[in-house]
Design a protein around this motif. Structure first.
Motif, PDB file in Angstrom:
ATOM      1  N   VAL A 116       0.827  -1.227   0.267  1.00 24.40           N
ATOM      2  CA  VAL A 116       0.060   0.282  -0.221  1.00 24.40           C
ATOM      3  C   VAL A 116       1.068   1.418   0.250  1.00 24.40           C
ATOM      4  O   VAL A 116       2.053   0.776   0.939  1.00 24.40           O
ATOM      5  CB  VAL A 116      -1.043   0.312   1.268  1.00 24.40           C
ATOM      6  CG1 VAL A 116      -1.772   1.030   1.340  1.00 24.40           C
ATOM      7  CG2 VAL A 116      -1.716  -0.614   1.075  1.00 24.40           C
ATOM      8  N   ASP A 117       0.732   2.581  -0.522  1.00 30.78           N
ATOM      9  CA  ASP A 117       0.776   3.092  -0.313  1.00 30.78           C
ATOM     10  C   ASP A 117       0.831   4.158   0.317  1.00 30.78           C
ATOM     11  O   ASP A 117      -0.460   4.740   0.553  1.00 30.78           O
ATOM     12  CB  ASP A 117       0.536   4.984  -1.976  1.00 30.78           C
ATOM     13  CG  ASP A 117       1.764   5.689  -2.704  1.00 30.78           C
ATOM     14  OD1 ASP A 117       1.459   6.679  -0.982  1.00 30.78           O
ATOM     15  OD2 ASP A 117       2.421   5.675  -3.571  1.00 30.78           O
ATOM     16  N   PRO A 118       1.264   4.382   1.062  1.00 29.16           N
ATOM     17  CA  PRO A 118       1.219   5.094   2.552  1.00 29.16           C
ATOM     18  C   PRO A 118       0.425   6.576   2.520  1.00 29.16           C
ATOM     19  O   PRO A 118       0.054   6.877   3.140  1.00 29.16           O
ATOM     20  CB  PRO A 118       2.401   5.450   3.420  1.00 29.16           C
ATOM     21  CG  PRO A 118       3.731   5.376   2.608  1.00 29.16           C
ATOM     22  CD  PRO A 118       3.434   4.376   1.730  1.00 29.16           C
ATOM     23  N   LYS A 119       1.176   7.365   1.553  1.00 29.46           N
ATOM     24  CA  LYS A 119       0.961   8.588   1.154  1.00 29.46           C
ATOM     25  C   LYS A 119      -0.547   8.792   0.238  1.00 29.46           C
ATOM     26  O   LYS A 119      -1.847   9.476   0.817  1.00 29.46           O
ATOM     27  CB  LYS A 119       1.625   9.765   0.631  1.00 29.46           C
ATOM     28  CG  LYS A 119       2.789   9.921   0.596  1.00 29.46           C
ATOM     29  CD  LYS A 119       3.544  10.135   0.622  1.00 29.46           C
ATOM     30  CE  LYS A 119       5.090  10.807   0.717  1.00 29.46           C
ATOM     31  NZ  LYS A 119       6.196  11.914  -0.078  1.00 29.46           N
ATOM     32  N   ARG A 120      -1.445   7.606  -0.682  1.00 24.35           N
ATOM     33  CA  ARG A 120      -2.208   7.820  -1.313  1.00 24.35           C
ATOM     34  C   ARG A 120      -3.682   6.957  -1.312  1.00 24.35           C
ATOM     35  O   ARG A 120      -4.487   7.042  -1.729  1.00 24.35           O
ATOM     36  CB  ARG A 120      -1.796   7.269  -2.942  1.00 24.35           C
ATOM     37  CG  ARG A 120      -1.108   8.790  -3.453  1.00 24.35           C
ATOM     38  CD  ARG A 120      -0.716   8.156  -5.453  1.00 24.35           C
ATOM     39  NE  ARG A 120      -1.673   7.881  -6.162  1.00 24.35           N
ATOM     40  CZ  ARG A 120      -0.687   7.145  -6.717  1.00 24.35           C
ATOM     41  NH1 ARG A 120       0.080   6.714  -7.314  1.00 24.35           N
ATOM     42  NH2 ARG A 120      -2.174   6.845  -7.845  1.00 24.35           N
ATOM     43  N   LYS A 121      -2.909   5.732   0.103  1.00 25.42           N
ATOM     44  CA  LYS A 121      -3.875   5.006   0.454  1.00 25.42           C
ATOM     45  C   LYS A 121      -4.450   3.371  -0.315  1.00 25.42           C
ATOM     46  O   LYS A 121      -5.443   3.783  -0.510  1.00 25.42           O
ATOM     47  CB  LYS A 121      -5.053   5.433   1.190  1.00 25.42           C
ATOM     48  CG  LYS A 121      -4.578   6.783   2.267  1.00 25.42           C
ATOM     49  CD  LYS A 121      -3.581   5.383   3.207  1.00 25.42           C
ATOM     50  CE  LYS A 121      -3.828   6.787   4.798  1.00 25.42           C
ATOM     51  NZ  LYS A 121      -2.046   6.350   5.353  1.00 25.42           N
ATOM     52  N   GLU A 122      -3.269   3.983  -1.833  1.00 22.31           N
ATOM     53  CA  GLU A 122      -3.774   2.705  -2.548  1.00 22.31           C
ATOM     54  C   GLU A 122      -2.738   1.324  -3.047  1.00 22.31           C
ATOM     55  O   GLU A 122      -1.820   1.727  -2.195  1.00 22.31           O
ATOM     56  CB  GLU A 122      -3.814   3.775  -4.411  1.00 22.31           C
ATOM     57  CG  GLU A 122      -4.508   4.648  -4.233  1.00 22.31           C
ATOM     58  CD  GLU A 122      -4.590   5.847  -5.105  1.00 22.31           C
ATOM     59  OE1 GLU A 122      -4.138   4.693  -6.365  1.00 22.31           O
ATOM     60  OE2 GLU A 122      -5.681   6.043  -5.565  1.00 22.31           O
ATOM     61  N   LEU A 123      -3.634   0.649  -3.643  1.00 21.65           N
ATOM     62  CA  LEU A 123      -2.529  -0.631  -4.023  1.00 21.65           C
ATOM     63  C   LEU A 123      -1.652  -0.101  -4.432  1.00 21.65           C
ATOM     64  O   LEU A 123      -1.960   0.358  -5.601  1.00 21.65           O
ATOM     65  CB  LEU A 123      -3.153  -1.929  -4.137  1.00 21.65           C
ATOM     66  CG  LEU A 123      -4.364  -2.289  -3.001  1.00 21.65           C
ATOM     67  CD1 LEU A 123      -5.496  -3.806  -3.836  1.00 21.65           C
ATOM     68  CD2 LEU A 123      -3.727  -2.743  -1.544  1.00 21.65           C
ATOM     69  N   THR A 124      -0.295  -0.671  -4.586  1.00 18.31           N
ATOM     70  CA  THR A 124       0.534  -0.658  -5.061  1.00 18.31           C
ATOM     71  C   THR A 124       1.547  -2.890  -5.547  1.00 18.31           C
ATOM     72  O   THR A 124       1.191  -2.934  -4.831  1.00 18.31           O
ATOM     73  CB  THR A 124       2.162  -0.183  -4.943  1.00 18.31           C
ATOM     74  OG1 THR A 124       2.539  -1.212  -3.595  1.00 18.31           O
ATOM     75  CG2 THR A 124       1.934   1.443  -4.653  1.00 18.31           C
ATOM     76  N   TYR A 125       1.766  -2.136  -6.545  1.00 21.75           N
ATOM     77  CA  TYR A 125       2.121  -3.636  -6.998  1.00 21.75           C
ATOM     78  C   TYR A 125       3.477  -3.594  -7.545  1.00 21.75           C
ATOM     79  O   TYR A 125       3.971  -2.959  -8.284  1.00 21.75           O
ATOM     80  CB  TYR A 125       1.502  -4.371  -8.468  1.00 21.75           C
ATOM     81  CG  TYR A 125      -0.317  -4.446  -8.140  1.00 21.75           C
ATOM     82  CD1 TYR A 125      -0.892  -5.405  -6.901  1.00 21.75           C
ATOM     83  CD2 TYR A 125      -0.624  -3.392  -8.366  1.00 21.75           C
ATOM     84  CE1 TYR A 125      -2.114  -5.173  -6.642  1.00 21.75           C
ATOM     85  CE2 TYR A 125      -1.951  -3.238  -8.512  1.00 21.75           C
ATOM     86  CZ  TYR A 125      -2.585  -4.611  -7.602  1.00 21.75           C
ATOM     87  OH  TYR A 125      -4.264  -3.853  -7.069  1.00 21.75           O
ATOM     88  N   SER A 126       4.544  -4.542  -7.027  1.00 20.70           N
ATOM     89  CA  SER A 126       5.892  -4.959  -7.828  1.00 20.70           C
ATOM     90  C   SER A 126       6.466  -6.696  -7.803  1.00 20.70           C
ATOM     91  O   SER A 126       5.351  -7.482  -7.705  1.00 20.70           O
ATOM     92  CB  SER A 126       6.645  -4.359  -6.685  1.00 20.70           C
ATOM     93  OG  SER A 126       6.988  -5.472  -5.405  1.00 20.70           O
ATOM     94  N   TYR A 127       6.958  -6.454  -9.301  1.00 20.82           N
ATOM     95  CA  TYR A 127       6.577  -8.081  -9.724  1.00 20.82           C
ATOM     96  C   TYR A 127       8.830  -8.291  -9.576  1.00 20.82           C
ATOM     97  O   TYR A 127       9.586  -7.491  -9.351  1.00 20.82           O
ATOM     98  CB  TYR A 127       6.773  -8.147 -10.593  1.00 20.82           C
ATOM     99  CG  TYR A 127       5.309  -7.227 -11.673  1.00 20.82           C
ATOM    100  CD1 TYR A 127       4.264  -8.755 -11.113  1.00 20.82           C
ATOM    101  CD2 TYR A 127       5.173  -5.765 -11.383  1.00 20.82           C
ATOM    102  CE1 TYR A 127       2.984  -7.696 -11.262  1.00 20.82           C
ATOM    103  CE2 TYR A 127       3.520  -5.832 -11.949  1.00 20.82           C
ATOM    104  CZ  TYR A 127       2.466  -6.290 -11.486  1.00 20.82           C
ATOM    105  OH  TYR A 127       1.510  -5.985 -11.852  1.00 20.82           O
ATOM    106  N   GLU A 128       9.258  -9.204  -9.197  1.00 24.48           N
ATOM    107  CA  GLU A 128      10.218  -9.608  -8.321  1.00 24.48           C
ATOM    108  C   GLU A 128      10.369 -10.810  -9.228  1.00 24.48           C
ATOM    109  O   GLU A 128       9.981 -11.654  -8.898  1.00 24.48           O
ATOM    110  CB  GLU A 128      10.952  -9.938  -7.766  1.00 24.48           C
ATOM    111  CG  GLU A 128      10.441  -8.212  -6.484  1.00 24.48           C
ATOM    112  CD  GLU A 128      11.178  -7.962  -5.613  1.00 24.48           C
ATOM    113  OE1 GLU A 128      11.960  -8.951  -5.331  1.00 24.48           O
ATOM    114  OE2 GLU A 128      10.501  -7.217  -4.850  1.00 24.48           O
ATOM    115  N   LYS A 129      11.385 -11.400  -9.687  1.00 36.29           N
ATOM    116  CA  LYS A 129      11.617 -12.953 -10.086  1.00 36.29           C
ATOM    117  C   LYS A 129      12.556 -13.765  -9.003  1.00 36.29           C
ATOM    118  O   LYS A 129      13.267 -12.409  -8.325  1.00 36.29           O
ATOM    119  CB  LYS A 129      12.962 -13.081 -12.154  1.00 36.29           C
ATOM    120  CG  LYS A 129      12.193 -12.790 -12.638  1.00 36.29           C
ATOM    121  CD  LYS A 129      12.630 -13.472 -13.783  1.00 36.29           C
ATOM    122  CE  LYS A 129      11.647 -13.244 -14.312  1.00 36.29           C
ATOM    123  NZ  LYS A 129      11.469 -14.402 -16.258  1.00 36.29           N
TER     124      LYS A 129
END
Length: 96
Positions: free
Chosen positions: A83-96
Motif C-alpha cells: 500500500v502506498d502510505p500517502k495515497r492509501k492505494e494498492l501498489t504492485y511490484s514484480y520480482e523474479k
C-alpha cells in the motif's frame, strides 16, 4: 511464482474491499494502462470465486489468487502487493 501480501495490503483488502473470511480476491490481467511487465495491460483486482485457480495465497482465511488464464501476465515473476502510505492505494511490484 507466488503472491506476497504485506500486512498493510491485507488490512486494505479488509477495510476497502470489505474482504471477509472465506472470500476470494482475484488478481487478473486487464487490457488498458501499463505496467513494468507489459505495455497496454495492467493488473486488476476483484472479489470473485475462482474458475481455474493456478496460484493461491490464504491469509486470515481470505483467498488471494490468480487464474491459469492470467499467468502469462506475470512472466514468471512473484507478485508483491503493498500500500502506498500517502495515497492509501494498492501498489504492485514484480520480482523474479
Amino acid at each position: 511464482m507466488k503472491i506476497i501480501i504485506s500486512p498493510e495490503a491485507k488490512q486494505w483488502f479488509k477495510e476497502d474491499m470489505e474482504a471477509k473470511s472465506g472470500e476470494y480476491i482475484r488478481f487478473y490481467a486487464r487490457y488498458g494502462g501499463s505496467s513494468s511487465l507489459h505495455e497496454g495491460f495492467s493488473l486488476g483486482v476483484t472479489k470473485e470465486q475462482p474458475l481455474d485457480l493456478a496460484i493461491e495465497l490464504v491469509e486470515d482465511d481470505i483467498h488471494f489468487y490468480i487464474e491459469d488464464r492470467d499467468i502469462w501476465y506475470f512472466d514468471g515473476h512473484d507478485l508483491h502487493v503493498n500500500v502506498d502510505p500517502k495515497r492509501k492505494e494498492l501498489t504492485y511490484s514484480y520480482e523474479k
